[in-house]
Design a protein around this motif. Structure first.
Motif, PDB file in Angstrom:
ATOM      1  N   TYR A  15     -38.470  77.177 -36.615  1.00  0.00           N
ATOM      2  CA  TYR A  15     -37.673  76.030 -37.075  1.00  0.00           C
ATOM      3  C   TYR A  15     -38.525  74.766 -37.145  1.00  0.00           C
ATOM      4  O   TYR A  15     -38.431  73.994 -38.102  1.00  0.00           O
ATOM      5  CB  TYR A  15     -36.479  75.826 -36.146  1.00  0.00           C
ATOM      6  CG  TYR A  15     -35.735  74.543 -36.382  1.00  0.00           C
ATOM      7  CD1 TYR A  15     -34.941  74.382 -37.509  1.00  0.00           C
ATOM      8  CD2 TYR A  15     -35.828  73.485 -35.493  1.00  0.00           C
ATOM      9  CE1 TYR A  15     -34.264  73.200 -37.732  1.00  0.00           C
ATOM     10  CE2 TYR A  15     -35.168  72.307 -35.713  1.00  0.00           C
ATOM     11  CZ  TYR A  15     -34.375  72.163 -36.839  1.00  0.00           C
ATOM     12  OH  TYR A  15     -33.720  70.988 -37.063  1.00  0.00           O
ATOM     13  N   LEU A  16     -39.372  74.559 -36.134  1.00  0.00           N
ATOM     14  CA  LEU A  16     -40.255  73.386 -36.155  1.00  0.00           C
ATOM     15  C   LEU A  16     -41.217  73.431 -37.336  1.00  0.00           C
ATOM     16  O   LEU A  16     -41.466  72.414 -37.989  1.00  0.00           O
ATOM     17  CB  LEU A  16     -41.065  73.312 -34.857  1.00  0.00           C
ATOM     18  CG  LEU A  16     -40.359  72.812 -33.619  1.00  0.00           C
ATOM     19  CD1 LEU A  16     -41.305  72.862 -32.423  1.00  0.00           C
ATOM     20  CD2 LEU A  16     -39.867  71.397 -33.825  1.00  0.00           C
ATOM     21  N   ALA A  17     -41.762  74.605 -37.618  1.00  0.00           N
ATOM     22  CA  ALA A  17     -42.696  74.728 -38.730  1.00  0.00           C
ATOM     23  C   ALA A  17     -42.000  74.498 -40.067  1.00  0.00           C
ATOM     24  O   ALA A  17     -42.571  73.875 -40.970  1.00  0.00           O
ATOM     25  CB  ALA A  17     -43.359  76.101 -38.705  1.00  0.00           C
ATOM     26  N   ARG A  19     -39.344  72.644 -40.500  1.00  0.00           N
ATOM     27  CA  ARG A  19     -39.024  71.223 -40.568  1.00  0.00           C
ATOM     28  C   ARG A  19     -40.228  70.374 -40.949  1.00  0.00           C
ATOM     29  O   ARG A  19     -40.084  69.356 -41.611  1.00  0.00           O
ATOM     30  CB  ARG A  19     -38.489  70.768 -39.216  1.00  0.00           C
ATOM     31  CG  ARG A  19     -37.336  69.799 -39.354  1.00  0.00           C
ATOM     32  CD  ARG A  19     -36.754  69.437 -38.034  1.00  0.00           C
ATOM     33  NE  ARG A  19     -37.496  68.295 -37.533  1.00  0.00           N
ATOM     34  CZ  ARG A  19     -37.568  67.946 -36.274  1.00  0.00           C
ATOM     35  NH1 ARG A  19     -36.964  68.665 -35.373  1.00  0.00           N
ATOM     36  NH2 ARG A  19     -38.237  66.895 -35.907  1.00  0.00           N
ATOM     37  N   ARG A  20     -41.414  70.822 -40.550  1.00  0.00           N
ATOM     38  CA  ARG A  20     -42.636  70.104 -40.919  1.00  0.00           C
ATOM     39  C   ARG A  20     -43.171  70.558 -42.271  1.00  0.00           C
ATOM     40  O   ARG A  20     -44.239  70.145 -42.680  1.00  0.00           O
ATOM     41  CB  ARG A  20     -43.703  70.324 -39.857  1.00  0.00           C
ATOM     42  CG  ARG A  20     -43.323  69.707 -38.530  1.00  0.00           C
ATOM     43  CD  ARG A  20     -44.387  69.910 -37.526  1.00  0.00           C
ATOM     44  NE  ARG A  20     -45.601  69.245 -37.999  1.00  0.00           N
ATOM     45  CZ  ARG A  20     -46.607  68.901 -37.231  1.00  0.00           C
ATOM     46  NH1 ARG A  20     -46.568  69.180 -35.954  1.00  0.00           N
ATOM     47  NH2 ARG A  20     -47.667  68.310 -37.722  1.00  0.00           N
ATOM     48  N   GLN A  21     -42.435  71.431 -42.947  1.00  0.00           N
ATOM     49  CA  GLN A  21     -42.765  71.974 -44.265  1.00  0.00           C
ATOM     50  C   GLN A  21     -44.112  72.694 -44.253  1.00  0.00           C
ATOM     51  O   GLN A  21     -44.967  72.483 -45.118  1.00  0.00           O
ATOM     52  CB  GLN A  21     -42.733  70.869 -45.318  1.00  0.00           C
ATOM     53  CG  GLN A  21     -41.358  70.277 -45.473  1.00  0.00           C
ATOM     54  CD  GLN A  21     -41.323  69.032 -46.302  1.00  0.00           C
ATOM     55  OE1 GLN A  21     -42.356  68.491 -46.669  1.00  0.00           O
ATOM     56  NE2 GLN A  21     -40.134  68.557 -46.592  1.00  0.00           N
ATOM     57  N   GLY A  22     -44.276  73.551 -43.250  1.00  0.00           N
ATOM     58  CA  GLY A  22     -45.498  74.320 -43.120  1.00  0.00           C
ATOM     59  C   GLY A  22     -45.452  75.588 -43.954  1.00  0.00           C
ATOM     60  O   GLY A  22     -44.407  76.018 -44.435  1.00  0.00           O
ATOM     61  N   ASP A  26     -48.427  78.738 -40.677  1.00  0.00           N
ATOM     62  CA  ASP A  26     -47.956  77.742 -39.713  1.00  0.00           C
ATOM     63  C   ASP A  26     -46.729  78.252 -38.979  1.00  0.00           C
ATOM     64  O   ASP A  26     -46.605  78.067 -37.768  1.00  0.00           O
ATOM     65  CB  ASP A  26     -47.634  76.422 -40.410  1.00  0.00           C
ATOM     66  CG  ASP A  26     -48.845  75.740 -40.971  1.00  0.00           C
ATOM     67  OD1 ASP A  26     -49.934  75.903 -40.391  1.00  0.00           O
ATOM     68  OD2 ASP A  26     -48.715  75.053 -42.000  1.00  0.00           O
ATOM     69  N   TYR A  30     -46.694  78.675 -34.938  1.00  0.00           N
ATOM     70  CA  TYR A  30     -45.707  77.954 -34.135  1.00  0.00           C
ATOM     71  C   TYR A  30     -44.769  78.938 -33.447  1.00  0.00           C
ATOM     72  O   TYR A  30     -44.406  78.755 -32.292  1.00  0.00           O
ATOM     73  CB  TYR A  30     -44.889  76.999 -35.010  1.00  0.00           C
ATOM     74  CG  TYR A  30     -45.517  75.654 -35.229  1.00  0.00           C
ATOM     75  CD1 TYR A  30     -46.646  75.516 -36.016  1.00  0.00           C
ATOM     76  CD2 TYR A  30     -44.972  74.511 -34.674  1.00  0.00           C
ATOM     77  CE1 TYR A  30     -47.222  74.283 -36.241  1.00  0.00           C
ATOM     78  CE2 TYR A  30     -45.537  73.270 -34.887  1.00  0.00           C
ATOM     79  CZ  TYR A  30     -46.663  73.166 -35.671  1.00  0.00           C
ATOM     80  OH  TYR A  30     -47.219  71.941 -35.877  1.00  0.00           O
TER      81      TYR A  30
END
Length: 53
Positions: A15-17, A19-22, A26, A30
């Motif tokens: 989810y973090l990746a 959200r950072r548009q990885g 990535d 993550y």
């Protein structure tokens, strides 16, 4: 409980990746890192719970 923490941490890392548009790598990195951290935290919590009861 350890596997639940591992899965929850991996989903949080993905989810973090996202959200950072990885990119895909990535998301994998993550997911693996947060999954390992989540699994270790769940393992420690499990040991504490077992020792208390």
């Amino acid at each position: 409980m350890t596997y639940f923490g591992l899965a929850l941490g991996a989903m949080f890392g993905i989810y973090l990746a996202i959200r950072r548009q990885g990119k895909l790598l990535d998301m994998l990195q993550y997911g693996a890192a947060c999954g390992i951290i989540g699994g270790l935290l769940a393992l420690i919590a499990n040991v504490i719970i077992l020792r208390m009861g």
